[in-house]
Design an enzyme around this catalytic site. Sequence first.
Site, PDB file in Angstrom:
ATOM      1  N   SER A 146      -9.514  -0.688   8.418  1.00  0.00           N
ATOM      2  CA  SER A 146      -9.110   0.328   9.385  1.00  0.00           C
ATOM      3  C   SER A 146      -9.761   0.050  10.745  1.00  0.00           C
ATOM      4  O   SER A 146      -9.545  -1.007  11.327  1.00  0.00           O
ATOM      5  CB  SER A 146      -9.458   1.729   8.852  1.00  0.00           C
ATOM      6  N   GLU A 203      -1.389  -3.534   8.852  1.00  0.00           N
ATOM      7  CA  GLU A 203      -1.208  -2.254   8.158  1.00  0.00           C
ATOM      8  C   GLU A 203      -1.305  -1.140   9.173  1.00  0.00           C
ATOM      9  O   GLU A 203      -1.920  -1.299  10.235  1.00  0.00           O
ATOM     10  CB  GLU A 203      -2.242  -2.088   7.044  1.00  0.00           C
ATOM     11  N   HIS A 255      -3.981   1.903   4.063  1.00  0.00           N
ATOM     12  CA  HIS A 255      -4.600   3.194   3.798  1.00  0.00           C
ATOM     13  C   HIS A 255      -4.100   3.810   2.493  1.00  0.00           C
ATOM     14  O   HIS A 255      -3.915   5.025   2.385  1.00  0.00           O
ATOM     15  CB  HIS A 255      -4.376   4.129   4.980  1.00  0.00           C
TER      16      HIS A 255
END
Length: 331
Positions: free
Chosen positions: A113, A230, A301
């Site tokens: 992330s 992502e 996620h």
Amino acid sequence: MKIYPKKLRSGDEVRVIAPASSLKIISPDNSDRAIHALESLGLKVTFGEHVNEEDILHSSSIQSRIDDLHAAFQDQSVKAILAVIGGANSNQLLKYIDYDLIKKNPKIFCGFSDITALQNAIFQKTGMVTYSGPQFSSFVMQKGFEYTLAFFKKIFFEHSHIQLIPSSTWSDDPWFLDQENRVFYINDGYWLINLGEAKGTIMGGNVSTLQLLHGTSYIPAIENIILFLEADSITEGHCVSEFDRDLQSIIHQPYFEQVKALVIGRFEKKFGMDLEKLQFIISSKKELKNLPIIANVDFGHTMPMIIFPIGGICEIKTKNASAVSINIIEN
């Protein structure tokens, strides 16, 4: 020159630091669970001095985070570094990092992330391969973690090449709030968008965080890129259109001419993406027409997740929907 950190062995020390959000975001009970999970692998867990500091951004000062990062790399007893969790501000650290220190003391550095900013910058500035994968907080999970744990062992304790195999089930429920009442979905496998073959160096991670490096000296300057991307659902309600413009932004970057294939992580349910929408987005961009593109891969996620080495070598071969091969051949 590319630097691969040494693999882990039983008895090695893992240092937990908080380059984004503070450890305070995790309850003491959950922190103990994560420690136990790592210790069950034969690892010793230690923490940065400032991991529990917290300001209005749920983080600590730049200096505190830099001090813990530097201390972890400088400490010869530390063999791997795990981020506590993601957040929104790890890019604040980039200009203050002693990259020469990191280059002289290579070791495993893993997170995902917001940690994408650090991982790609460190690889660019030092040549040290970093790893996008589970963080300290991920080890709190009590159910549905087997796939992730097996991958952690394989990539950090072993030396073999790794062929990615889709997980059988996946979840994006708030497991951190309720470990017992979980929702798992049957994984329908990879979404094959474009056929083709490619081999190259992995870069990428969270797409919105990667964009924070655009126009800076921290974006990796490499040839033959296999781009792993992502997206999170922080812009819930606008996620699909946000992904479209994020992807368009990447196409506009000078490095895009070196992208040889695109690997896209699994989207959360609330993201609102499906195969039809993603195919539309991809088909609307002529620059993507001749690139092998595979989506719904186990990272992002959702859980479980693979670990991919930023700076490692990946090979992709796709003949048809039932013959898709993604191999990490250097990690």
